[in-house]
Design an enzyme around this catalytic site. Structure first.
Site, mmCIF file in Angstrom:
data_model
loop_
_atom_site.group_PDB
_atom_site.id
_atom_site.type_symbol
_atom_site.label_atom_id
_atom_site.label_comp_id
_atom_site.label_asym_id
_atom_site.label_seq_id
_atom_site.Cartn_x
_atom_site.Cartn_y
_atom_site.Cartn_z
ATOM 1 C CG ASP A 15 -39.533 -25.674 -35.048
ATOM 2 O OD1 ASP A 15 -38.147 -25.459 -34.548
ATOM 3 O OD2 ASP A 15 -38.499 -24.839 -36.842
ATOM 4 C CB SER A 16 -36.749 -21.520 -33.910
ATOM 5 O OG SER A 16 -36.881 -23.134 -34.634
ATOM 6 C CE1 TYR A 47 -36.728 -20.438 -30.213
ATOM 7 C CE2 TYR A 47 -37.475 -22.063 -29.909
ATOM 8 C CZ TYR A 47 -37.913 -20.920 -29.619
ATOM 9 O OH TYR A 47 -39.267 -20.584 -29.323
ATOM 10 N N GLY A 48 -31.704 -21.929 -33.615
ATOM 11 C CA GLY A 48 -30.258 -22.610 -33.804
ATOM 12 C C GLY A 48 -28.926 -21.884 -33.232
ATOM 13 C CB CYS A 78 -37.211 -27.187 -32.307
ATOM 14 S SG CYS A 78 -36.206 -26.025 -32.655
ATOM 15 C CG ASN A 79 -33.327 -31.771 -33.768
ATOM 16 O OD1 ASN A 79 -33.118 -32.826 -33.521
ATOM 17 N ND2 ASN A 79 -33.814 -31.072 -34.359
ATOM 18 C CB SER A 80 -31.860 -25.422 -31.323
ATOM 19 O OG SER A 80 -31.723 -25.521 -32.724
ATOM 20 C CD GLU A 162 -36.554 -20.715 -41.758
ATOM 21 O OE1 GLU A 162 -36.598 -19.541 -41.468
ATOM 22 O OE2 GLU A 162 -36.666 -20.800 -41.234
ATOM 23 C CB CYS A 194 -31.547 -29.345 -38.220
ATOM 24 S SG CYS A 194 -32.084 -27.879 -38.432
ATOM 25 C CB THR A 195 -37.199 -30.020 -37.360
ATOM 26 O OG1 THR A 195 -37.077 -28.740 -36.694
ATOM 27 C CG2 THR A 195 -36.919 -31.153 -35.861
ATOM 28 C CG HIS A 196 -35.465 -26.099 -40.992
ATOM 29 N ND1 HIS A 196 -36.043 -25.729 -39.275
ATOM 30 C CD2 HIS A 196 -35.757 -24.543 -41.313
ATOM 31 C CE1 HIS A 196 -36.103 -24.313 -39.415
ATOM 32 N NE2 HIS A 196 -36.353 -24.029 -40.834
HETATM 33 N N1 DGL Z 1 -35.566 -26.248 -36.475
HETATM 34 C C1 DGL Z 1 -34.557 -25.944 -35.472
HETATM 35 C C2 DGL Z 1 -34.138 -27.282 -35.169
HETATM 36 O O1 DGL Z 1 -34.790 -28.293 -35.009
HETATM 37 C C3 DGL Z 1 -34.126 -24.858 -36.458
HETATM 38 C C4 DGL Z 1 -33.910 -24.003 -37.094
HETATM 39 C C5 DGL Z 1 -33.880 -23.186 -35.986
HETATM 40 O O2 DGL Z 1 -31.995 -22.374 -35.542
HETATM 41 O O3 DGL Z 1 -33.983 -22.089 -35.171
HETATM 42 O O4 DGL Z 1 -33.059 -27.608 -34.211
#
Ligand code: DGL
Length: 280
Positions: A15-16, A47-48, A78-80, A162, A194-196
């Site tokens: 993930d990022s 990454y987003g 990570c979705n991005s 975060e 988004c995994t957050h």
């Molecule tokens: N966890 C990332 C996702 O699922 C988002 C965090 C990021 O922006 O890096 O897209």
């Protein structure tokens, strides 16, 4: 019956940063015998808000390294990164690649009752259109009726998570603002794209109301990991003597990663007190 086969090589998860730990945690819950190498690219996080091409380059470097280190599967947690790199990764590697977007879309399609689905994610994920494309390729007539998708970028959610702020007026107000268009559209299912965001499922459910079903890309991905390893005969064996290795790596500051990671992986139990029988 064919002989049962096993593969004890690690699963590579990246993930990022720390968000993908929600995926890793669910994999550990469902598959406690699997070893995992987790990479959080905190040197380049988030990454987003970055261009997809840049996210693709970061993702490829990490996944190449995980494959070179012998991982039996790559989970793009990570979705991005999934939006930027999943299609290419599936062609590039011999091992299975599990992105987070497809499992979440399949669950949402199976869940919605009124055919209106909301997707919330980072700006990169929403602007990539990858969720829309994936929904379009999974709503064939025999699969299910047409699904209308309403996407909202929620760029401030990641920094809030975060900072550990998942309750209180500020996050409630922010969530109400972000989700207003989804409520107005009468969606009955919302994908936490988004995994957050699993850490925000309480406030998202509160704002959307109890009738709306939340789909976690993290949880659905872990189920896909389970299914894929089972179907390909690549589950780790359940020998209690073999050591399972969970290794966490960060391209940025490991101390900051470790501090945040606890929030995502769950706190350790530090003490258990004994209750005398009379009090039970
Ligand atoms: N966890 C990332 C996702 O699922 C988002 C965090 C990021 O922006 O890096 O897209």
């Amino acid at each position: 019956m064919a002989e049962e086969t096993f593969d004890n090589a690690p699963i590579g998860v990246f993930d990022s940063g720390v968000g993908g730990l929600t995926v890793a945690r669910t994999i550990v819950d469902q598959l406690p015998h699997e070893s995992i190498i987790y990479v959080g690219d905190t040197a380049h996080s988030p990454y987003g808000d970055k261009p997809l091409e840049q996210v693709r380059e970061f993702s490829q470097a990490i996944a190449d390294d995980l494959v070179a280190r012998g991982c039996k599967m790559i989970v793009i947690a990570c979705n991005s990164a999934s939006a930027a790199f999943a299609a290419e990764a599936e062609q590039r590697y011999d091992v299975p690649v599990i992105p987070v977007i497809l499992p979440a879309v399949k669950r949402a399609v199976a869940t919605t009752r009124n055919g209106k689905v909301g997707v919330i994610g980072t700006t990169a994920t929403v602007e990539s259109g990858e969720y829309l494309r994936t929904f379009q390729s999974h709503t064939e007539p025999e699969n299910i009726r047409d699904v209308e998708v309403f996407s909202e970028a929620c760029p401030l959610f990641v920094p809030f998570v975060e900072r550990g702020i998942t309750t209180g007026r500020q996050i409630l107000g922010l969530t109400e603002n972000y989700l207003e268009p989804l409520k107005a559209a009468d969606v009955d299912t919302v994908v936490l794209g988004c995994t957050h965001y699993p850490l925000l499922s309480g406030v998202v459910q509160l704002v959307m109301g109890p009738e709306v079903t939340l789909v976690s890309s993290a949880e659905e991905t872990a189920k896909t990991v389970y299914r894929t390893l089972s179907e390909t005969g690549k589950l780790a064996d359940t020998d209690p003597v073999r050591e399972v290795s969970l290794s966490f790596e960060s391209t940025g500051d490991p101390a900051r990663f470790a501090a945040l990671a606890t929030r995502f992986l769950g706190p350790a139990i530090t003490s258990v007190s004994h209750i005398p029988e009379a009090l039970r």
